[in-house]
Design an enzyme around this catalytic site. Structure first.
Site, PDB file in Angstrom:
ATOM      1  N   ARG A 193       0.865  -1.178   0.000  1.00  0.00           N
ATOM      2  CA  ARG A 193       0.000   0.000   0.000  1.00  0.00           C
ATOM      3  C   ARG A 193       0.901   1.226   0.000  1.00  0.00           C
ATOM      4  NH1 ARG A 193       2.512   1.861   3.569  1.00  0.00           N
ATOM      5  NH2 ARG A 193       1.003   3.504   3.862  1.00  0.00           N
ATOM      6  N   GLY A 194       0.294   2.384  -0.205  1.00  0.00           N
ATOM      7  CA  GLY A 194       1.052   3.599  -0.430  1.00  0.00           C
ATOM      8  C   GLY A 194       1.039   3.896  -1.919  1.00  0.00           C
ATOM      9  N   ALA A 195       0.653   5.123  -2.278  1.00  0.00           N
ATOM     10  CA  ALA A 195       0.414   5.445  -3.685  1.00  0.00           C
ATOM     11  C   ALA A 195       1.597   5.130  -4.601  1.00  0.00           C
ATOM     12  CB  ALA A 195       0.002   6.914  -3.815  1.00  0.00           C
ATOM     13  N   ARG A 235      -7.449  -0.183  -6.719  1.00  0.00           N
ATOM     14  CA  ARG A 235      -7.579   0.896  -5.735  1.00  0.00           C
ATOM     15  C   ARG A 235      -7.925   2.174  -6.495  1.00  0.00           C
ATOM     16  NH1 ARG A 235      -4.629   0.358  -0.965  1.00  0.00           N
ATOM     17  NH2 ARG A 235      -5.970   2.045  -0.228  1.00  0.00           N
ATOM     18  N   GLN A 269      -2.011   2.300  10.205  1.00  0.00           N
ATOM     19  CA  GLN A 269      -0.735   2.310   9.490  1.00  0.00           C
ATOM     20  C   GLN A 269       0.338   3.094  10.236  1.00  0.00           C
ATOM     21  OE1 GLN A 269      -3.740   3.083   8.109  1.00  0.00           O
ATOM     22  NE2 GLN A 269      -3.845   2.497   5.958  1.00  0.00           N
ATOM     23  N   ASP A 282      -2.188  10.783  -1.879  1.00  0.00           N
ATOM     24  CA  ASP A 282      -2.526   9.764  -2.859  1.00  0.00           C
ATOM     25  C   ASP A 282      -2.977  10.361  -4.182  1.00  0.00           C
ATOM     26  OD1 ASP A 282      -2.776   6.811  -1.489  1.00  0.00           O
ATOM     27  OD2 ASP A 282      -3.004   8.431  -0.046  1.00  0.00           O
ATOM     28  N   ASN A 312      -5.669  12.276   0.904  1.00  0.00           N
ATOM     29  CA  ASN A 312      -4.747  11.477   1.720  1.00  0.00           C
ATOM     30  C   ASN A 312      -5.576  10.663   2.710  1.00  0.00           C
ATOM     31  OD1 ASN A 312      -1.952  10.803   2.350  1.00  0.00           O
ATOM     32  ND2 ASN A 312      -2.275  11.846   4.292  1.00  0.00           N
ATOM     33  N   LYS A 313      -4.911   9.862   3.505  1.00  0.00           N
ATOM     34  CA  LYS A 313      -5.593   8.968   4.436  1.00  0.00           C
ATOM     35  C   LYS A 313      -6.624   9.709   5.273  1.00  0.00           C
ATOM     36  CE  LYS A 313      -4.883   5.485   4.391  1.00  0.00           C
ATOM     37  NZ  LYS A 313      -5.586   4.467   3.556  1.00  0.00           N
TER      38      LYS A 313
END
Length: 369
Positions: free
Chosen positions: A53-55, A90, A202, A243, A253-254
């Site tokens: 995960r993570g863009a 995603r 996370q 992201d 973002n998150k």
């Protein structure tokens, strides 16, 4: 970055170009396990299930997924299937689309017989470029931290970060944490407040783990503690990743990032976004309206995983039976709340004019489309 003192990337291809190795982030922080992905289905599952995960890392992983598909079948139909299937994994992180578009542009003009080698070469190039981009971004962020240190001479800098935007979210270095790692190497005295980042935690499981691996001073805090810390003067700057960023500077973002930006603005704390230009989506003008927000399984909210006293990782239920839950994975912070965008080409304000000037000065992947 380091794992038990040894430098690692978050993903790397097998020597025979028949598999992709990734760190299984679902198993952290309790154990560091390497997963071997051998086909398109395995890469699809790894992205959907957040093994990776993570863009930026999602984009690189998807690029290798296309390469694995080209090993199995390099025909036009198989290429289109791989691109479509991976694009659906995603919806929010734009790096995924960017990497797939790069692969499509490279492979479609080629004969099927040479597509596999070309796909692996392109995936390697995407991964290596990610490392270079984040290193450059980190250097520009370090300049901001040096200025901040001069303003608070004689004491440790305190930064707050949300989610995980370190090397685990990229191929190496990270985005929001790249300036931190370079600051550590330069001898700056700093400390990070690490948001737990519910519901997948996370921050607690990944950011705290990698900062510990690197020896960076940090303290884990509940998501709702950030405003309190800012009110008490205990946060000198907030730095987060992203992201997707709209053409005018709105930042996806998150989930929970927007609330940190509001608290930062109310308390006069700088709010910085580390933005590789591959996360810029110039096709989107109004980020609040047009950036798609991924909706994830309600079980991530109603249940929680962790290690018990016996060392076994278990899942426990938090909510009463039958409780419904909403689980948006991201939110959008309006550009007006962002004090700076830190990119590989420099630091700019979050305005349409500044972003356009930056991309005009040196056209690159963010200008595709």
């Amino acid at each position: 970055m380091k794992v038990d003192g040894t430098h690692r990337r978050s993903l790397w291809p097998a020597d025979g170009r028949d598999a992709l190795f990734v760190i299984d982030q679902r198993r952290l922080p309790h154990e560091c396990v390497v997963a071997r992905l051998e086909d398109l289905a395995a890469v699809d599952a790894a992205i959907c299930q957040m093994t990776v995960r993570g863009a930026p890392l999602i984009g690189a992983t998807a690029a290798y997924g296309v390469a694995l598909q080209m090993n199995a079948d390099a025909g036009d139909a198989a290429l289109d299937l791989a691109l479509q299937r991976l694009a659906a994994t995603r919806p929010t992180a734009v790096n995924l689309r960017w990497a797939l578009e790069r692969q499509a542009a490279r492979l479609r003009p080629l004969a099927p017989a040479v597509r596999a080698d070309a796909a692996w070469d392109e995936a390697d190039a995407i991964a290596d470029a990610d490392v270079a981009v984040n290193r450059a971004l980190g250097a520009h962020g370090l300049a901001l931290l040096r200025t901040l240190q001069r303003q608070h001479a004689g004491r440790r800098l305190n930064l707050l970060t949300h989610c995980n935007a370190g090397w685990l979210a990229t191929v190496d270095w990270g985005t929001a944490l790249a300036p931190v790692y370079l600051a550590q190497a330069a001898g700056l005295d700093l400390h990070l407040w690490v948001d737990e980042t519910r519901p997948r935690n996370q921050g607690a499981s990944l950011t705290a783990w990698e900062l510990g691996q690197q020896g960076v001073a940090h303290t884990l805090v509940a998501d709702n503690a950030g405003g309190h810390l800012m009110q008490r003067g205990l946060v000198d700057a907030v730095i987060v990743g992203c992201d997707r960023v709209s053409a005018r500077g709105d930042v996806a973002n998150k989930i929970g990032t927007y609330l940190k930006a509001l608290a930062a603005r109310d308390n006069g704390v700088p709010f910085w976004v580390a933005m590789p230009l591959s996360t810029l989506d110039r096709r989107v003008s109004d980020g609040l309206r047009d950036i798609p927000i991924e909706q994830r399984d309600a079980r991530e909210v109603t249940h929680l995983g962790g290690r018990g006293a016996d060392g076994v990782v278990v899942e426990v239920q938090l909510a009463p039976d039958g409780t419904s839950a909403l689980n948006p994975a991201f939110d959008v912070t309006p550009a007006r709340l962002v004090d700076a965008l830190i990119t590989e080409r420099g630091v700019v304000p979050a305005t349409a004019e500044a972003i356009a000037a930056l991309t005009r000065a040196a056209p690159g992947p963010a200008d595709d489309g």
